[in-house]
Structures are given as C-alpha cells and as structure tokens.
Design an enzyme around this catalytic site. Structure first.
Site, short mmCIF file in Angstrom:
data_model
loop_
_atom_site.label_atom_id
_atom_site.label_comp_id
_atom_site.label_asym_id
_atom_site.label_seq_id
_atom_site.Cartn_x
_atom_site.Cartn_y
_atom_site.Cartn_z
N ASP A 122 0.80 -0.96 -0.45
CA ASP A 122 0.04 0.11 0.04
C ASP A 122 1.08 1.32 0.01
O ASP A 122 1.65 1.23 0.72
CB ASP A 122 -0.87 -0.40 1.34
CG ASP A 122 -1.63 1.04 1.28
OD1 ASP A 122 -2.42 1.67 0.22
OD2 ASP A 122 -2.14 1.43 2.71
N GLU A 126 2.49 4.84 -3.78
CA GLU A 126 2.90 5.89 -5.13
C GLU A 126 4.20 6.62 -5.40
O GLU A 126 4.87 7.29 -6.33
CB GLU A 126 1.39 7.07 -4.94
CG GLU A 126 -0.18 6.17 -4.83
CD GLU A 126 -0.21 5.22 -3.38
OE1 GLU A 126 0.40 5.97 -2.63
OE2 GLU A 126 -1.23 3.87 -4.22
N ASP A 150 -8.98 3.65 -2.54
CA ASP A 150 -10.20 4.24 -1.80
C ASP A 150 -11.56 4.48 -2.40
O ASP A 150 -11.70 5.87 -1.96
CB ASP A 150 -9.52 5.45 -0.76
CG ASP A 150 -8.47 4.50 0.15
OD1 ASP A 150 -8.07 3.05 0.46
OD2 ASP A 150 -8.00 4.92 0.93
O1 MIG Z 1 -3.24 5.69 4.43
O2 MIG Z 1 -3.93 0.85 6.12
O3 MIG Z 1 -5.98 2.21 0.29
O4 MIG Z 1 -6.65 -0.23 1.72
O5 MIG Z 1 -6.50 0.35 4.57
C1 MIG Z 1 -4.81 4.56 4.47
C2 MIG Z 1 -4.57 1.25 6.21
C3 MIG Z 1 -3.76 3.48 4.32
C4 MIG Z 1 -5.25 2.90 2.80
C5 MIG Z 1 -5.09 1.56 1.88
C6 MIG Z 1 -6.73 0.83 2.80
C7 MIG Z 1 -6.12 0.79 4.47
C8 MIG Z 1 -5.41 1.61 4.12
N1 MIG Z 1 -4.00 2.71 3.88
#
Ligand code: MIG
Length: 825
Positions: free
Chosen positions: A424, A427, A513
C-alpha cells in the site's frame, strides 16, 4: 463525510490550478527531414531543427517511434518491458520523387510506415491492407520544449474513434474526449471523475468502425492524454520530460483488440498464473485486531459455511507501524495464529508499506541506513517524510540492491506462515507536513516525495519527477522477486495499489479507496474492465466500498457484481461498521452465502481463464466490445461485462431495482444461467433480478467447467468437475488444470481438455492423467423438456436427471474415457 467532501472540492480546485500552471508556451516543432539512415534494424531521421527520430519494429505489426530533442538518445531502458525487445529487420524504400520513406518488416506481411519529409517530418502507419491506422496531425507535429524538456505529439482522430485502457481511471467506459493525467496519487474517497488515481498505465486501445489499434507511450514522467477534448479532430499525448517513446500496435490481419492486447502484453509481460487460493473469496478490513478477532472471523466463516480462502491483516497488526514486526498486545503469537488459520484452510495476507520508521532501535531501519538502501533528497541526505509510523525513510526501489534487500526482509514473515503481501502507500504517499493526519487533499504535491529527490534508476540516476510513476511498481517487483527467491516452489501473491505499465508481471491491483455508494458500485465496471484491457488480469475493487458503510442491499449487490470479477475482496476503512457476509441479518447472510458459493462453483472456469491469459494475453474480465468490436451497441455499454468469452454478467447497480435491462451482444445467443431461457444476440431484454439474483448468461455453444461448493480451495482436489454445456449453437471449449500452486505446470505438469459441441453431441478428449480433479458430470442447459435418452459412445446412460425448474439435464459420465455424449430428443 462532510469535511472530506469539502476537502475533495478543495482538491479539485487545486488540481485545476496545477493543470493550468503546467501548460507550455515554448513548444518547438520538429522540422523537415535532413537525413535518414538505416543501421541495425533502425531508421534514424534527423530534422533541420536538431531533433532526431528513430523508427523500428518489434514485430511486423508493432512500430516503435522515438524522438529526442538532443544530439543523442537516452540509454534504451524501460521498466515497463519484460525484456528489451530486439528490433526486427526492416525493408526501407524511398520515393524518388517526393522523398517519402516507406518501411515495413523485411519478412512477412504487416504494418507499413510512411515518413513524409516535408514541410515537417510526419509519420503515418498503415495496416497490411493499406488502410490508415493512425497518422501525425501536421497542424500539431511532434514537438518539444527545450527549456522544460517536455515532449508531445498529436494524431489525427476520426470523429467516431473511441479509446479504452489508460489503466485505472474513475471515468466513463470510453475515454474519448477526456483529458487524463498520469501521476500516481493517493486519492482517498475519490469521487467519480477525479483524475489521476493510483496507477500509471499509458496504454490505450482505439476502436473505430470495428477495427482497432493500440498505442503505448512508454514515458515515466508526469504525462497526459487529451483524447479529443481540446479538439475532436485530434488527440495529443505528451510528458513533462524524457523521450517521446511510443509503440503503435496495428492489430495484425484482424485488426482486433485481442491482437493489440496480445502484442502489448508480449512486450510488457503477462500476469503470471496466481496461486489458486488467491482466486477464492478474500475478507479484509482496516483492521482485524487483536488475534482473537481474526480467529473469530475465520471461525464464523466455517461455522456459517460461507466459503473463504484469505484473511487480511491491515496496519494495526504491527508494533508501532514498523514493517515486519507484530504488536505484542494484539498479536503475541503470530505463528500460532497463522498455523491455526491455515489448519482451517485460511491464508493470511499482511500489509507492507514502503515507509520504514526512522528509529535507532529498529534493526531494519539501521540495516537499510547502513547499506544506503534509501531514497535521497536533493542534498544527498536520507529522505525523511511522515507516514503512519511518524518520520520514515523509504527504500529506493529503483535501485536493484534496495529491491534485493527489501525482498529479503520477507523471509521472517514467510517463515511465520504469511502467504501473501499487500503493498500500500507506494505511489509513494506521504503525509503533508501541514496536516499530520492523513490528508484528503488528494493531489497535494506535499503528499509524495519532492520532485528533486534522487533515485538510482537501475543505473540511470534521475530525480523523483522521472521515477515517481515507477516507484510503486518497483516495490511490487521487490516483493514479488523476493518471495520468488525465498520460496521458489510457490507462486507469489502480491497486491499493489500503485503501478506502472507492466505491473501485471508482479502483482494484482485493487482500485484503492472507493466509497460505499451505488455510484461507486456502478463505477467498478468501467474501471475494472479498462484496467483489464490495460494488461492487468487480476483486478478488483473493495467490495462494499472502502469509505463509509453500505446498506445490506448495497453490500449484497456489490458482492454479486464482484463475485465474477478477478480479485474478490471485501475491505473497509477503520470507521466502517462490521462488513462480513453475515453482518446484515439472516436474509442477507443467505443471499451473500449463495453469491460466494457461485464464485466457488465457477473457480475451475476462472482458473482456466487465468491460464489462457498467461498464454495469449486475453483478459479474464472483459468489456463487451473486446469480444464484440463490430457491435456498435457494446462500445459504451458500461453496466455489463464478460467473464472470459462465455459468461455475460449484468449485475444490478441501482438501489431498489429488482429488474434490469440487459443487452445481448450480437453474433451469439445467450442462455439464462438460472433456467436456460434463450436470448438472441443484438437484442435487449428486461430481466427480473430480485435481491437474491445476479443476472448471468452463458453463451450458446459454450462449454465451461464447474465444481460443487467447497469451503476453501484446499478442498478442490477431492471434488469432481461438471461440464456445463449451453445448447443452441456449435462451439468449442477447453479446461485447464494443474496443481493450483507452484511451477511444475511450466514443466508440463498440467492437463488441458478440449471439448466440442456439435448440435446435440458433446465430444470430449480428456487426456489420461492422474492428480487432477476428475470430470464426472455434464450438465446441458437449453433444453425445454427431458430428452428421450442420452448416450455415451453409443451406450444409453442410466444416471440422468432433468430438473424442471432449472431446465438442466445432468448426466453422470461413466468414466473419463468417454469420447461423446449425445442427447436424443
Ligand atoms: O492511509 O492501511 O488504500 O486499503 O486500509 C491509509 C490502511 C492507508 C490505504 C489503503 C487502504 C488501507 C489503509 N491505507
């Protein structure tokens, strides 16, 4: 939600101002051709303004164009390509009168390129039949900005040409008349229309009058595509730096989307076959904690007999958000927990973010620092930015050493039994200094590294402006390659939020999200089908919508729609209410169970589609136009999709609806999955869809495998297969089988069964082999009444049953040696 809506509005404004400040005033166009030289399968053309253009071909149907404003081209390196493709031999010819240069492959039929020398260099690509595929717009030729390094080109556009692909966009199905930006961005709660999102895949398929072609603009800088928005007579693509480097895929003799995607994925790679367990149902939320809650969730699936294969652990399993650690309170005995879950048939996937807490007492941080694994700022210091753990350092995933180091860190979690990993925030996303909470300012430049941060670039050192868009993909690569090295006998399962063209080689992609709304449910279809035709087969959206809490109805409908998409995962944000298949009372529990059961019944078919994708690049999930490009009514149809070539899925994406209009693509007839009712291609029908029903249709002539309901994929081998045959047209089918894990299939340890339907006779060729699910039954769909008799290889069968409601005729095969099953009406 109110504050977030305000922030979103604000971010929209921000976006507008960013876009306008990026416009260029100092475009310099390429001039007329001075010289043209052919050397080692490449034609190099220099123009009187100093720019150089190279033309080459990677197959007779794939043309590559490069343009540089400088004296020399960059090193020929690309993160997108599976391997650097050798250019093939060219035949080059000059027209003695006009000087126009024609080139094509020196062997075999294929595309033809004509380069006009004046008034300026311009390139037009033709197909083997001599039809124009795509050509430069002389009013806006190739251009560059010597000051900023920006590059762009415009192509003539025919009024009816439509465009698909572009990776992950919250935009309508066809992207004609859209302006799109490619810049990987953390965009929580993105509203439909917000652009860009998390992924950069600068590839599209154009479709006009039934013929298609594709373009892949292999440039990792911030880039853009104006697909006829500014002027419907042309489209333009360009980037803030780097070379103009693009490929034109002419689609072969058929000029079909399938050929275009095959050729694009030949270049950028195919999604390698996932482990079977990853195709089962996946349950996630932010966050299941502590361990007792995880156990309770798993046990509830089993006690309620709702199939599931995977449970996710989101960031709260960690000790202070330090990667590869466990919270002592929440997860004191991770190995024991994971072992118990595995005993119940569950695989555990943990989230792993790129940020590594700057903490002298954290061994991983120190190790990375001591070995110079981190991204550096413009001054050469370790770049630090805040994310969940507070100040973090970030591996430079464009450095092969950093990738290998990061990949090796997975060893501990693999030893502890973790089965897959979720990357995650890659980016990369950081918290802007002004707002220590996670910001909703979706395109705030402070939400990623400064553009002058320094990257290794696999030896081609460059700044973050150049490598931002590949950071996430290279993180997924580090994960994939690390897992592969550590457990060569397993197929890695990696899920990534950010990526660049070619990301399919390393990971599955989910659409970030999204929001618990009907609008977002509807959006999953154009989003996921376009991601699919961008070369990424294993795609999914958070079921129910990440942000907010769906009603029982919305969740049930979303689960139905997602059950036949490649990655089937429920996920929810930290504030969302409980969201398990049983969270909405017994009525919905029953409906949701049946939905997940449908997924498991169809797993043998879905698995076969993944195997085919690995071979020919055809997507698992398809927009209708992909298989029916000449049926104009499919071109903007955004509320239905195909699963492979044989299943048409028309989910209900409107609240309160109990019927919906379904369009049946022209060229095939379609049978209702539930009762065999036949619908002719090229027609629409209003079908009944009460809350418990997902409208689903099988193509007449299709032969697909199914299996009985199992509780998880670990129970697969012991179950028999049923072939489902849709009568009413002749057809062929095939079923692929292997161990569902590992790579023995690449050494031939697999079985492919060919099937053929001719009127009322099914011909089978089941290769004799043990160790696979056995073919035990055939079910015929499309009969009005019970037949007189059914025979196998001429012998009348006794074990047959006709169900009056489902209009299905079920036949038990005596054994796998049967060659024909025929129905006598
Ligand atoms: O700043 O890990 O898209 O699926 O649950 C949020 C917490 C960070 C974003 C991800 C989401 C995940 C969440 N993450």
């Amino acid at each position: 939600m109110q504050t977030s809506e305000k922030s979103l509005l604000l971010s929209g404004l921000l976006l507008l101002s960013l876009a306008s400040s990026a416009t260029h005033a100092a475009w310099q166009s390429v001039g007329k051709v001075d010289t043209a030289k052919q050397a080692s399968n490449t034609l190099t053309v220099s123009t009187n303004d100093g720019a150089q253009v190279q033309l080459s071909m990677t197959t007779p149907d794939v043309v590559r164009v490069r343009m540089t404003q400088g004296a020399a081209f960059d090193a020929d390196f690309s993160y997108a390509l599976e391997q650097q493709h050798a250019a093939i031999g060219l035949h080059v010819e000059e027209d003695p009168v006009t000087g126009a240069i024609t080139l094509h492959a020196d062997k075999g039929e294929g595309a033809r390129v004509i380069v006009q020398r004046r008034p300026r260099l311009s390139i037009t690509v033709y197909d083997a039949q001599g039809r124009v595929v795509v050509g430069d717009d002389l009013a806006r030729p190739m251009a560059y900005d010597p000051e900023t390094g920006a590059v762009e080109v415009s192509k003539k556009r025919s009024a009816r040409e439509l465009y698909y692909g572009f990776g992950e966009k919250a935009l309508p199905l066809s992207r004609h008349q859209q302006y799109m930006t490619m810049w990987n961005s953390d965009t929580p709660y993105y509203p439909p229309g917000l652009d860009p999102l998390y992924q950069t895949i600068p590839f599209f398929i154009a479709l006009g009058e039934g013929t298609s072609y594709g373009i892949f603009f292999d440039n990792t800088y911030r880039s853009y595509f104006d697909m006829g928005k500014t002027d419907p007579a042309r489209y333009t693509f360009g980037a803030g730096g780097g070379e103009l480097n693009y490929y034109v895929f002419t689609g072969g003799a058929e000029r079909s989307p399938a050929n275009v995607l095959r050729d694009y994925t030949d270049l950028t790679g195919r999604g390698s076959l996932p482990p079977l367990w990853a195709l089962g149902y996946q349950q996630s939320r932010y966050s299941y904690t502590p361990d007792a809650r995880v156990r309770e969730i798993a046990q509830t699936f089993r006690s309620k007999q709702i199939p599931a294969d995977t449970i996710y652990l989101d960031i709260d399993y960690m000790d202070g958000f330090r990667i590869f650690t466990w919270s002592k309170q929440g997860f004191p005995q991770p190995e024991k927990l994971i072992g118990q879950l595995r005993g119940e048939g569950f695989h555990v996937v943990t989230i792993v973010d790129p940020g590594i807490k700057v903490d002298e007492s954290f061994a991983i941080y120190r190790d990375g620092r001591d070995h110079a694994m981190y991204t550096r700022d413009a001054q050469g210091n370790e770049l630090h930015a805040a994310v969940w753990p507070g100040a973090c350092a970030f591996p430079d995933f464009t450095n092969p050493q950093s990738r290998a180091w990061f990949g090796s860190l997975y060893s501990k979690f693999l030893d502890q039994g973790v089965a897959g990993f979720w990357n995650d925030m890659n980016e990369p996303a950081t918290f802007p200094p002004s707002n220590p909470d996670e910001s909703l300012l979706t395109h705030d430049p402070g939400k990623t590294f400064p553009l002058d941060a320094q990257h290794n670039g696999d030896g081609l050192a460059g700044n973050h402006a150049r490598y931002h868009n590949v950071y996430g993909m290279q993180m997924a690569r580090a994960t994939f390659e690390g897992l592969h090295k550590l457990r060569a006998q397993n197929r890695p399962f990696v899920l990534t939020r950010a990526g660049y063209a070619g990301v399919q080689r390393y990971a599955a992609v989910w659409t970030g999200d999204n929001v618990a709304s009907w609008e977002h449910l509807a959006l999953t279809i154009p989003m996921l089908t376009n991601l699919s035709v961008s070369g990424v087969p294993l795609v999914g959206a958070d079921v129910g919508g990440y942000a907010g809490s769906p009603s029982g109805e919305l969740y049930a409908r979303w689960l139905q729609a997602a059950a036949l998409t490649p990655l089937f995962r429920t996920h929810a944000e930290i504030h969302a209410k409980d969201r398990e298949p049983w969270s909405y009372g017994v009525r919905f529990e029953r409906i949701n169970r049946a939905t997940i059961e449908l997924r498991y019944r169809l797993l043998p078919y879905i698995y076969t589609l993944f195997a085919q994708n690995e071979t020919n690049g055809r997507p698992v999930l398809r927009p209708l136009w992909f298989d029916y490009p000449t049926d104009a009514r499919t071109l903007q149809l955004d509320d239905e999709f195909l699963l492979g070539h044989d299943l048409l899925v028309a989910p209900v994406v409107k609240g309160g609806a109990t019927r919906r209009r379904v369009y049946f693509p022209n060229g095939d007839a379609w049978l209702d999955w539930r009762d065999g009712q036949r619908y002719e291609g090229g027609t629409s029908a209003d079908v009944s869809a009460p809350i418990e029903r997902l409208p689903l249709f099988l193509r007449a002539g299709a032969i697909i495998p199914s299996q009985p309901v199992i509780q998880h994929t670990g129970q697969t081998m012991s179950t028999p297969l049923t072939l489902i045959v849709a009568l009413g047209a002749d057809g062929i089918g095939s079923v692929y089988q292997d161990a569902g894990e590992g790579y023995a299939y690449r050494q031939g340890d697999s079985r492919t069964t060919r099937l053929e339907l001719h009127v009322n006779e099914l011909a089978l060729q089941i290769p004799a082999a043990s160790g696979f699910q056995r073919f035990a039954f055939v079910e015929f769909l499309g009969l009005k009444s019970a037949p007189k008799q059914v025979s196998a290889d001429g012998n009348v069968l006794s074990g047959i049953a006709f169900d009056r409601n489902s209009k299905r005729l079920r036949v038990a095969l005596p054994d796998e040696n049967v060659h024909t099953v025929s129905i006598q009406k």
